[in-house]
Design a protein around this motif. Structure first.
Motif, PDB file in Angstrom:
ATOM      1  N   ARG A  54      42.100  47.425  49.297  1.00 22.04           N
ATOM      2  CA  ARG A  54      41.516  46.362  48.662  1.00 22.04           C
ATOM      3  C   ARG A  54      40.015  45.852  48.625  1.00 22.04           C
ATOM      4  NH1 ARG A  54      43.726  44.070  43.805  1.00 22.04           N
ATOM      5  NH2 ARG A  54      42.287  41.897  43.525  1.00 22.04           N
ATOM      6  N   GLU A  55      39.638  46.030  49.887  1.00 21.08           N
ATOM      7  CA  GLU A  55      38.282  45.797  50.048  1.00 21.08           C
ATOM      8  C   GLU A  55      37.306  46.504  49.546  1.00 21.08           C
ATOM      9  OE1 GLU A  55      40.560  46.180  52.335  1.00 21.08           O
ATOM     10  OE2 GLU A  55      40.948  44.253  53.219  1.00 21.08           O
ATOM     11  N   ASP A  56      37.554  47.825  49.273  1.00 20.64           N
ATOM     12  CA  ASP A  56      36.839  48.896  48.729  1.00 20.64           C
ATOM     13  C   ASP A  56      36.709  48.552  47.098  1.00 20.64           C
ATOM     14  OD1 ASP A  56      35.999  50.073  51.114  1.00 20.64           O
ATOM     15  OD2 ASP A  56      37.552  51.715  50.927  1.00 20.64           O
ATOM     16  N   PHE A  57      37.689  48.234  46.457  1.00 21.90           N
ATOM     17  CA  PHE A  57      37.919  47.775  45.340  1.00 21.90           C
ATOM     18  C   PHE A  57      36.950  46.390  44.903  1.00 21.90           C
ATOM     19  CE2 PHE A  57      40.473  45.938  41.643  1.00 21.90           C
ATOM     20  CZ  PHE A  57      40.140  46.281  40.565  1.00 21.90           C
ATOM     21  N   GLU A  58      37.249  45.544  45.745  1.00 25.17           N
ATOM     22  CA  GLU A  58      36.379  44.306  45.656  1.00 25.17           C
ATOM     23  C   GLU A  58      34.927  44.403  45.483  1.00 25.17           C
ATOM     24  OE1 GLU A  58      37.990  41.440  48.540  1.00 25.17           O
ATOM     25  OE2 GLU A  58      39.894  41.171  47.036  1.00 25.17           O
ATOM     26  N   ASP A  59      34.629  45.327  46.580  1.00 23.80           N
ATOM     27  CA  ASP A  59      33.094  45.761  46.592  1.00 23.80           C
ATOM     28  C   ASP A  59      32.485  46.501  45.607  1.00 23.80           C
ATOM     29  OD1 ASP A  59      32.965  44.685  49.240  1.00 23.80           O
ATOM     30  OD2 ASP A  59      33.366  46.497  50.360  1.00 23.80           O
ATOM     31  N   TYR A  60      33.342  47.211  44.966  1.00 23.78           N
ATOM     32  CA  TYR A  60      33.162  48.167  43.784  1.00 23.78           C
ATOM     33  C   TYR A  60      32.916  47.154  42.412  1.00 23.78           C
ATOM     34  CZ  TYR A  60      34.392  50.714  39.517  1.00 23.78           C
ATOM     35  OH  TYR A  60      34.370  51.305  38.344  1.00 23.78           O
ATOM     36  N   ILE A  61      33.902  46.080  42.331  1.00 27.49           N
ATOM     37  CA  ILE A  61      33.608  45.157  41.262  1.00 27.49           C
ATOM     38  C   ILE A  61      32.307  44.284  41.499  1.00 27.49           C
ATOM     39  CG2 ILE A  61      34.516  43.088  40.283  1.00 27.49           C
ATOM     40  CD1 ILE A  61      37.388  44.287  40.880  1.00 27.49           C
ATOM     41  N   ALA A  62      32.144  43.867  42.548  1.00 28.25           N
ATOM     42  CA  ALA A  62      30.923  42.945  43.045  1.00 28.25           C
ATOM     43  C   ALA A  62      29.707  43.753  42.686  1.00 28.25           C
ATOM     44  CB  ALA A  62      30.996  42.572  44.570  1.00 28.25           C
ATOM     45  N   LEU A  63      29.865  45.226  43.008  1.00 28.64           N
ATOM     46  CA  LEU A  63      28.480  45.758  42.754  1.00 28.64           C
ATOM     47  C   LEU A  63      28.093  45.956  41.419  1.00 28.64           C
ATOM     48  CD1 LEU A  63      26.308  48.031  43.859  1.00 28.64           C
ATOM     49  CD2 LEU A  63      27.985  49.731  43.315  1.00 28.64           C
ATOM     50  N   PHE A  64      29.068  46.039  40.348  1.00 29.75           N
ATOM     51  CA  PHE A  64      28.848  45.975  38.932  1.00 29.75           C
ATOM     52  C   PHE A  64      28.461  44.755  38.398  1.00 29.75           C
ATOM     53  CE2 PHE A  64      30.737  50.025  39.018  1.00 29.75           C
ATOM     54  CZ  PHE A  64      30.499  50.695  38.001  1.00 29.75           C
ATOM     55  N   GLU A  65      29.156  43.493  38.943  1.00 29.00           N
ATOM     56  CA  GLU A  65      28.952  42.272  38.518  1.00 29.00           C
ATOM     57  C   GLU A  65      27.540  41.925  38.861  1.00 29.00           C
ATOM     58  OE1 GLU A  65      32.028  39.771  40.124  1.00 29.00           O
ATOM     59  OE2 GLU A  65      33.411  40.233  38.362  1.00 29.00           O
ATOM     60  N   ASP A  66      26.974  42.157  40.000  1.00 27.73           N
ATOM     61  CA  ASP A  66      25.519  41.930  40.496  1.00 27.73           C
ATOM     62  C   ASP A  66      24.563  42.619  39.585  1.00 27.73           C
ATOM     63  OD1 ASP A  66      26.429  40.711  42.557  1.00 27.73           O
ATOM     64  OD2 ASP A  66      26.429  42.081  44.076  1.00 27.73           O
ATOM     65  N   SER A  67      25.058  43.726  38.740  1.00 30.68           N
ATOM     66  CA  SER A  67      24.209  44.560  37.720  1.00 30.68           C
ATOM     67  C   SER A  67      24.572  43.841  36.128  1.00 30.68           C
ATOM     68  CB  SER A  67      24.510  45.902  37.811  1.00 30.68           C
ATOM     69  OG  SER A  67      24.401  46.354  39.144  1.00 30.68           O
ATOM     70  N   GLY A  68      25.188  42.939  36.099  1.00 31.72           N
ATOM     71  CA  GLY A  68      25.562  42.252  34.753  1.00 31.72           C
ATOM     72  C   GLY A  68      26.621  42.836  34.139  1.00 31.72           C
ATOM     73  N   TRP A  69      27.625  43.488  34.670  1.00 30.23           N
ATOM     74  CA  TRP A  69      28.742  43.861  34.181  1.00 30.23           C
ATOM     75  C   TRP A  69      29.948  43.106  34.720  1.00 30.23           C
ATOM     76  CZ3 TRP A  69      28.771  47.163  29.923  1.00 30.23           C
ATOM     77  CH2 TRP A  69      27.698  47.738  29.660  1.00 30.23           C
ATOM     78  N   LYS A  70      31.027  42.589  33.856  1.00 29.90           N
ATOM     79  CA  LYS A  70      31.981  41.812  34.412  1.00 29.90           C
ATOM     80  C   LYS A  70      33.299  42.677  34.215  1.00 29.90           C
ATOM     81  CE  LYS A  70      34.869  37.836  33.092  1.00 29.90           C
ATOM     82  NZ  LYS A  70      35.419  36.676  32.247  1.00 29.90           N
ATOM     83  N   HIS A  71      34.046  43.112  35.095  1.00 30.29           N
ATOM     84  CA  HIS A  71      35.353  43.568  35.431  1.00 30.29           C
ATOM     85  C   HIS A  71      36.292  42.752  34.784  1.00 30.29           C
ATOM     86  CE1 HIS A  71      38.999  45.375  37.391  1.00 30.29           C
ATOM     87  NE2 HIS A  71      38.112  46.197  37.007  1.00 30.29           N
ATOM     88  N   GLY A 130      43.281  53.416  37.816  1.00 31.22           N
ATOM     89  CA  GLY A 130      42.372  54.453  37.531  1.00 31.22           C
ATOM     90  C   GLY A 130      41.220  53.963  36.498  1.00 31.22           C
ATOM     91  N   VAL A 131      41.745  53.865  35.377  1.00 29.23           N
ATOM     92  CA  VAL A 131      40.325  53.313  34.385  1.00 29.23           C
ATOM     93  C   VAL A 131      40.144  51.855  34.495  1.00 29.23           C
ATOM     94  CG1 VAL A 131      40.073  53.023  31.987  1.00 29.23           C
ATOM     95  CG2 VAL A 131      41.784  54.609  32.669  1.00 29.23           C
TER      96      VAL A 131
END
Length: 204
Positions: free
Chosen positions: A56-73, A81-82
């Protein structure tokens, strides 16, 4: 608004979702159905990635990385998967991928998963056939799929009541196995399409 669709091509799915968004309906949830809500945004942009996570931690870090770049999950889980993203910042780039290599890796991951599912369903189909669970000849003799004693001797309302009651079970016994070859074809096409796109990007 809900819509039921299935895509074997991530690009086709992404294109369809963006078309719906431009029509005023943006994706906000994805389960068995696509769930849309009305939007007044002039040009909402959605992008898809393909990743699975063990932790779960890896998934949350992945989402945070995109949100920091202006993309909302907006949809997707650590095992789905998708992953679906919507641009929410004017400063965000036009794509979630920084280069063709990272985009190619998306197709590679999708192709590998599809190939694994293809192999799994193929083994299951062979196993069922070897165990004599599937009786293909019954498709030519559908009456044998009905187990109600004396069904074909019944008449009138008694016959139709018994016949209609057992028909769903008979159909499942005789034709449910068709889901296996259908799934095999779908996953084969998904893997092939994604691998071709992966090769094309890698060789650019």
């Amino acid at each position: 608004m809900k819509r039921l669709r299935y895509f074997m091509d991530l690009d086709k799915e992404e294109e369809w979702l963006n078309e719906k968004a431009k029509e005023g309906n943006v994706l906000y949830q994805k389960s068995f159905f696509y769930h849309f809500k009305a939007t007044t945004e002039k040009d909402p942009t959605l992008k898809l990635d393909y990743r699975t996570f063990k932790h779960r931690e890896d998934f949350e870090d992945y989402i945070a990385l995109f949100e920091d770049s202006g993309w909302k999950h907006i949809a997707g889980s650590k095992r789905s998967g998708v992953q679906y993203f919507q641009r929410v910042s004017n400063e965000a780039t036009g794509d979630i991928f920084s280069d063709s290599h990272s985009k190619a890796e998306r197709y590679k991951r999708y192709a590998q998963t599809s190939a694994s599912l293809l192999f799994t369903y193929f083994i299951l189909l062979i196993g069922l056939m070897s165990a004599d669970v599937l009786h293909l000849q019954e498709m030519l003799q559908p009456k044998s799929l009905y187990y109600t004693p004396g069904l074909w001797e019944k008449e009138g309302a008694d016959f139709w009541r018994a016949f209609l009651f057992e028909t769903p079970f008979a159909f499942f016994r005789g034709f449910a196995w068709l889901l296996f070859p259908i799934a095999i074809v779908i996953f084969f096409l998904s893997a092939t399409i994604s691998y071709i796109k992966y090769e094309k990007l890698v060789n650019q």
